[in-house]
Scaffold this motif. Structure first.
Motif, short mmCIF file in Angstrom:
data_model
loop_
_atom_site.label_atom_id
_atom_site.label_comp_id
_atom_site.label_asym_id
_atom_site.label_seq_id
_atom_site.Cartn_x
_atom_site.Cartn_y
_atom_site.Cartn_z
N LEU A 83 0.82 -1.21 0.00
CA LEU A 83 0.00 0.00 0.00
C LEU A 83 0.86 1.26 0.00
CD1 LEU A 83 -2.78 -1.20 2.43
CD2 LEU A 83 -3.07 -0.64 0.00
N VAL B 242 -0.47 2.67 -3.39
CA VAL B 242 -1.79 3.07 -2.89
C VAL B 242 -2.74 3.40 -4.03
CG1 VAL B 242 -1.29 5.52 -2.55
CG2 VAL B 242 -2.97 4.37 -1.08
N HIS C 278 -5.95 -6.09 -1.41
CA HIS C 278 -6.13 -5.65 -0.02
C HIS C 278 -7.55 -5.96 0.44
CE1 HIS C 278 -6.44 -2.23 3.08
NE2 HIS C 278 -5.74 -3.21 3.62
N ALA D 9 -11.55 -0.97 0.65
CA ALA D 9 -10.50 -1.26 -0.33
C ALA D 9 -11.10 -1.50 -1.71
CB ALA D 9 -9.68 -2.48 0.11
N GLN E 200 -12.08 1.75 -3.28
CA GLN E 200 -10.89 2.41 -3.83
C GLN E 200 -10.47 1.76 -5.16
OE1 GLN E 200 -9.79 5.18 -2.91
NE2 GLN E 200 -7.85 5.33 -3.95
N ALA E 201 -10.52 0.44 -5.24
CA ALA E 201 -10.17 -0.25 -6.49
C ALA E 201 -11.10 0.19 -7.61
CB ALA E 201 -10.23 -1.76 -6.30
N GLN F 299 -5.29 -2.46 -4.30
CA GLN F 299 -6.50 -2.24 -3.49
C GLN F 299 -7.42 -3.45 -3.55
OE1 GLN F 299 -7.08 0.12 -1.36
NE2 GLN F 299 -5.30 1.36 -1.85
#
Length: 168
Positions: free
Chosen positions: A102, A106, A115, A131, A134-135, A112
Motif C-alpha cells: 500500500l 496506494v 487488499h 479497499a 478504492q479499487a 487495493q
C-alpha cells in the motif's frame, strides 16, 4: 518442479513434464508447464507462477513466487500484495507485506483489490469494502472489482447496494 518454477523455470519445466505423466500430479504440473512455456524470457514470470499456484491453492509455494517477483521487479506493489494474501491464506501475518504494498502502490487498483480480499479473509468486512471502493475508483472499468464490492456490501447486510454493484 513446483519449488523451482519461480526461480529456475527451465529446470522446473523438466521436472514438471515428468510429473505430468503421473495422474495425481498431471493437472497442476501441466498448468505450470503452460505458464512457464508462455514466455520463458520474462524476468517476472514468477508473478504468473504465483498466480497459477494460487489457483491451485498451494499458498506456501505461491508466497515464495510472489516474494521472488517482488524482489526482481522492485518496486512491485502487486507482488507484495499477493504475497500478503498468500501468507494470510496460510494463517501467517501478511500485514507487513500489505503495508509495504500500500505504501508503494496506494493508487494501484490491483493492490487495493487484493487488499480487499485480504481484509475479507481476516473478517474485516468494512475495511474490505473500503479497499474495493478504492479499487473501483481507480479502475472503473473492471467488472471483477464491481463484483467484489457487491459481495462486500452483501457481507455487511447492505443488500440494496450489493445488488446494484453485482448488477453492474
Amino acid at each position: 518442479g513446483m519449488l523451482l518454477a519461480a526461480f529456475d523455470p527451465w529446470r522446473a519445466s523438466t521436472h514438471l513434464r515428468q510429473a505430468a505423466r503421473e495422474p495425481v500430479y498431471a493437472a497442476d504440473a501441466t498448468a505450470l508447464v503452460e505458464v512457464l512455456a508462455s514466455d520463458t524470457g520474462d524476468p517476472l514470470i514468477s508473478m504468473r507462477v504465483g498466480l497459477a499456484l494460487s489457483e491451485m491453492r498451494r499458498w506456501s509455494l505461491a508466497e515464495q513466487a510472489f516474494q521472488q517477483a517482488a524482489r526482481i521487479g522492485y518496486p512491485f506493489p502487486e507482488a507484495l500484495a499477493y504475497a500478503a494474501l498468500a501468507r494470510e491464506r496460510q494463517g501467517k501475518d501478511g500485514g507487513p507485506w500489505m503495508r509495504q504494498a500500500l505504501t508503494l502502490g496506494v493508487n494501484v487498483p490491483q493492490v487495493q483489490f487484493v487488499h480487499g480480499l485480504q481484509r475479507r479473509a481476516a473478517g474485516e468486512y468494512e475495511a474490505s469494502r473500503d479497499a474495493f471502493i478504492q479499487a473501483v475508483r481507480l479502475d472503473p472499468n473492471n467488472p471483477a472489482y464491481f463484483s467484489e464490492l457487491g459481495t462486500a456490501y452483501h457481507l455487511l447486510f447492505d443488500y440494496e447496494r450489493a445488488q446494484r454493484w453485482l448488477r453492474m
